[in-house]
Structure formats: C-alpha cells, structure tokens
Design a protein around this motif. Structure first.
Motif, PDB file in Angstrom:
ATOM      1  N   ILE A   1      47.414  47.726  42.638  1.00 54.93           N
ATOM      2  CA  ILE A   1      46.936  46.761  41.640  1.00 54.93           C
ATOM      3  C   ILE A   1      48.030  45.625  41.405  1.00 54.93           C
ATOM      4  CG2 ILE A   1      45.077  47.813  40.648  1.00 54.93           C
ATOM      5  CD1 ILE A   1      46.552  47.993  38.069  1.00 54.93           C
ATOM      6  N   ALA A   2      47.956  44.279  41.035  1.00 59.22           N
ATOM      7  CA  ALA A   2      48.875  43.656  40.976  1.00 59.22           C
ATOM      8  C   ALA A   2      48.370  42.511  39.787  1.00 59.22           C
ATOM      9  CB  ALA A   2      48.998  42.299  41.952  1.00 59.22           C
ATOM     10  N   ASN A   3      49.480  42.189  38.980  1.00 58.47           N
ATOM     11  CA  ASN A   3      49.406  41.092  37.833  1.00 58.47           C
ATOM     12  C   ASN A   3      48.908  39.838  38.701  1.00 58.47           C
ATOM     13  OD1 ASN A   3      50.911  38.972  36.266  1.00 58.47           O
ATOM     14  ND2 ASN A   3      50.245  40.203  34.742  1.00 58.47           N
TER      15      ASN A   3
ATOM     16  N   ASP B   1      42.053  42.723  33.802  1.00 57.48           N
ATOM     17  CA  ASP B   1      41.948  41.657  34.770  1.00 57.48           C
ATOM     18  C   ASP B   1      43.248  41.446  35.762  1.00 57.48           C
ATOM     19  OD1 ASP B   1      41.530  39.060  35.550  1.00 57.48           O
ATOM     20  OD2 ASP B   1      42.105  37.937  33.870  1.00 57.48           O
ATOM     21  N   VAL B   2      43.128  42.259  36.835  1.00 52.03           N
ATOM     22  CA  VAL B   2      44.222  42.405  37.714  1.00 52.03           C
ATOM     23  C   VAL B   2      43.782  42.199  39.046  1.00 52.03           C
ATOM     24  CG1 VAL B   2      45.420  43.911  36.203  1.00 52.03           C
ATOM     25  CG2 VAL B   2      43.951  45.023  38.017  1.00 52.03           C
ATOM     26  N   TYR B   3      44.378  41.921  40.081  1.00 47.95           N
ATOM     27  CA  TYR B   3      43.949  41.898  41.509  1.00 47.95           C
ATOM     28  C   TYR B   3      44.054  43.572  41.982  1.00 47.95           C
ATOM     29  CZ  TYR B   3      44.696  37.144  41.556  1.00 47.95           C
ATOM     30  OH  TYR B   3      44.596  35.640  41.704  1.00 47.95           O
ATOM     31  N   GLU B   4      43.026  43.820  42.631  1.00 51.13           N
ATOM     32  CA  GLU B   4      42.937  45.283  43.347  1.00 51.13           C
ATOM     33  C   GLU B   4      43.462  44.757  44.775  1.00 51.13           C
ATOM     34  OE1 GLU B   4      39.508  47.763  42.439  1.00 51.13           O
ATOM     35  OE2 GLU B   4      39.711  48.614  44.556  1.00 51.13           O
TER      36      GLU B   4
ATOM     37  N   ASP C   1      54.848  43.937  38.041  1.00 49.97           N
ATOM     38  CA  ASP C   1      53.949  43.186  38.821  1.00 49.97           C
ATOM     39  C   ASP C   1      53.110  43.685  39.531  1.00 49.97           C
ATOM     40  OD1 ASP C   1      56.009  41.109  38.394  1.00 49.97           O
ATOM     41  OD2 ASP C   1      57.543  42.449  39.637  1.00 49.97           O
ATOM     42  N   ILE C   2      53.483  45.177  39.733  1.00 47.85           N
ATOM     43  CA  ILE C   2      52.139  45.882  40.890  1.00 47.85           C
ATOM     44  C   ILE C   2      52.330  47.294  39.845  1.00 47.85           C
ATOM     45  CG2 ILE C   2      52.448  44.311  42.801  1.00 47.85           C
ATOM     46  CD1 ILE C   2      54.033  46.484  44.104  1.00 47.85           C
ATOM     47  N   GLY C   3      51.341  47.988  40.596  1.00 46.98           N
ATOM     48  CA  GLY C   3      51.137  49.352  39.983  1.00 46.98           C
ATOM     49  C   GLY C   3      50.073  50.314  40.915  1.00 46.98           C
ATOM     50  N   VAL C   4      50.038  51.442  40.520  1.00 48.22           N
ATOM     51  CA  VAL C   4      49.284  52.284  41.074  1.00 48.22           C
ATOM     52  C   VAL C   4      48.242  52.752  40.089  1.00 48.22           C
ATOM     53  CG1 VAL C   4      48.429  54.444  42.443  1.00 48.22           C
ATOM     54  CG2 VAL C   4      50.433  52.746  43.133  1.00 48.22           C
ATOM     55  N   ALA C   5      46.759  52.547  40.115  1.00 45.84           N
ATOM     56  CA  ALA C   5      46.008  53.187  39.140  1.00 45.84           C
ATOM     57  C   ALA C   5      44.872  53.534  39.745  1.00 45.84           C
ATOM     58  CB  ALA C   5      45.504  51.983  38.095  1.00 45.84           C
ATOM     59  N   GLY C   6      43.914  54.522  39.188  1.00 41.46           N
ATOM     60  CA  GLY C   6      42.652  55.153  39.694  1.00 41.46           C
ATOM     61  C   GLY C   6      41.601  54.274  39.493  1.00 41.46           C
TER      62      GLY C   6
END
Ligand code: PRP
Length: 211
Positions: free
Chosen positions: A184-186, A83-86, A68-73
């Motif tokens: 970030i989130a889906n 295509d995600v929400y930051e 659902d969410i995650g941490v990306a550089g």
C-alpha cells in the motif's frame, strides 16, 4: 521532502518474507538482518529506510504519511478502510475470512445472530448485505472460544490452516473473502515519490509473478 523512501513492514514472519522481496528487487538493507531490538534500518546509498511495526498498525503509518509505502493484510484494509492506494497483491500470508460455528449449531434466522469477532466492520458489512440482524460482540483475540462458552452463536475470523477451528470443535459455515498481504502507499507521498514507488511495484510484481 525526505530523500528516503520509508517502508513500514509488519513485524514477524510475514514481514521477514516480504523484506526478501524488497531485497531481491534491489532495495536491500543488510543491517535489518542483525539480531537486535532495533526497529528502524536504513541504507543511505539506496535511499531506503525500513521500520518494523505491529502488523495491524502498518496502514495507520501509511495513511498518515509516516511511511510512504507498507505491507498490510487485506483483512486490515477491509476492516479499517484506510485512505491509501493498494498497489500490489504480494500473494503471501494467504488465508481467508470466514463465519464459523460449533459443529452442531442450528441457525434460527428469525433471531438476532450473536457474532463474536475482531473484525466488526467486515462482519457488519457482510451481514448487512445479507439483510441479517446481528449483535456484534467485539473481542481482541482467542475468538474461537466465544461459541464454545455460549458467548456468541458464530464467529467471523481468519482461517489459515483451520487447526484452531478443528481443535475447538468449530466448522466453517461461510467463506467471506480471501486475504493476502498487499503493498500500500500513502496517496500524497505517492505523487512525490512515484518514480521510486513505481520501480518497487514493477520489480516486486515480477518477483511475485514468478514465484
Ligand atoms: C489467527 C486467527 C485464528 C488463527 C487461525 O489468530 O484469529 O485464531 O490465527 O489460524 P489457523 O487456521 O492456522 O489455526 P492469531 O494467531 O492472530 O491470534 P488471535 O486472533 O487469537 O489474537
């Protein structure tokens, strides 16, 4: 709908620091601290599930909704444009994207510039905006060696401490963009799990502000 909130964390030092944000925000999962090779950890009581993935893969899990969410550089977000929400700048893993060359390199702007990089899209966009013709040489790592061996004129790469450049006689010529870790989130899952995700963003946002 899965009752858990699924969080993809980047495996490694950055991921461990970022997990502490989640822990401080009240989404702890003590099992994650056990030393083993497991990749998925959950706290059923809090309804949170974490999984460790390769840092460059986090955005794929989130874009496709496996997380659902995650941490990306920010580097990965700019390169792959998922295509995600930051949702939040976590202000960790700070570094920058730069153009570097051998210290004695003289640019001839009439020639096509040979650019070695792992970040082909970022490099293309950067030079397109400048109107410069380039030849991208896509490499998967140890980019700094390319100009040393005459494979490329410049590199586009991440600079953190600058020691890799220094130790290979390279210098920064142009800074392209600042990089840091982002939450970030889906897009679809955000709609369904908005209450929890907003709570996480709010609490971690406060922690980041007060660092
Ligand atoms: C990154 C980057 C630089 C280095 C910069 O490489 O591509 O090579 O770190 O760090 P520094 O400025 O502190 O020296 P990474 O360790 O991810 O390895 P790779 O790119 O060679 O795979």
């Amino acid at each position: 709908m899965d009752k858990f909130i699924n969080v993809a964390l980047p495996k490694g030092r950055l991921g461990e620091k970022v997990y502490e944000f989640f822990e401080k925000a009240g989404y702890e999962c003590p099992a994650i601290k056990e030393v083993n090779r497991k990749l998925v950890f959950e706290n059923e009581r809090l309804g949170v599930r974490y999984f460790w993935v390769k840092p460059s893969d986090v955005a794929i899990y989130v874009e496709r909704g496996a997380a659902d969410i995650g941490v990306a550089g920010k580097d990965i977000l700019l390169e792959y444009e998922p295509d995600v929400y930051e949702l939040l700048d976590l202000k960790k893993g700070k570094c920058y994207m730069a153009v570097a060359t051998m210290a004695d390199f003289l640019d001839d702007t009439d020639r096509t510039l040979r650019v070695a990089t792992k970040f082909s899209n970022i490099a293309q966009n950067y030079y397109r905006a400048k109107g410069r013709d380039i030849d991208i040489i896509h490499l998967n790592g140890s980019i700094e060696i390319a100009p040393v061996l005459g494979l490329s004129d410049v590199i586009v790469d991440i600079v953190e401490t600058g020691s890799t450049l220094r130790e290979n006689n390279l210098v920064v010529r142009e800074k392209i963009v600042d990089i840091s870790a982002r939450l970030i989130a889906n897009k679809a899952n955000y709609k369904f799990k908005r209450t929890v995700i907003d709570d996480i963003v709010k609490k971690i946002g406060l922690i980041v502000e007060n660092l």
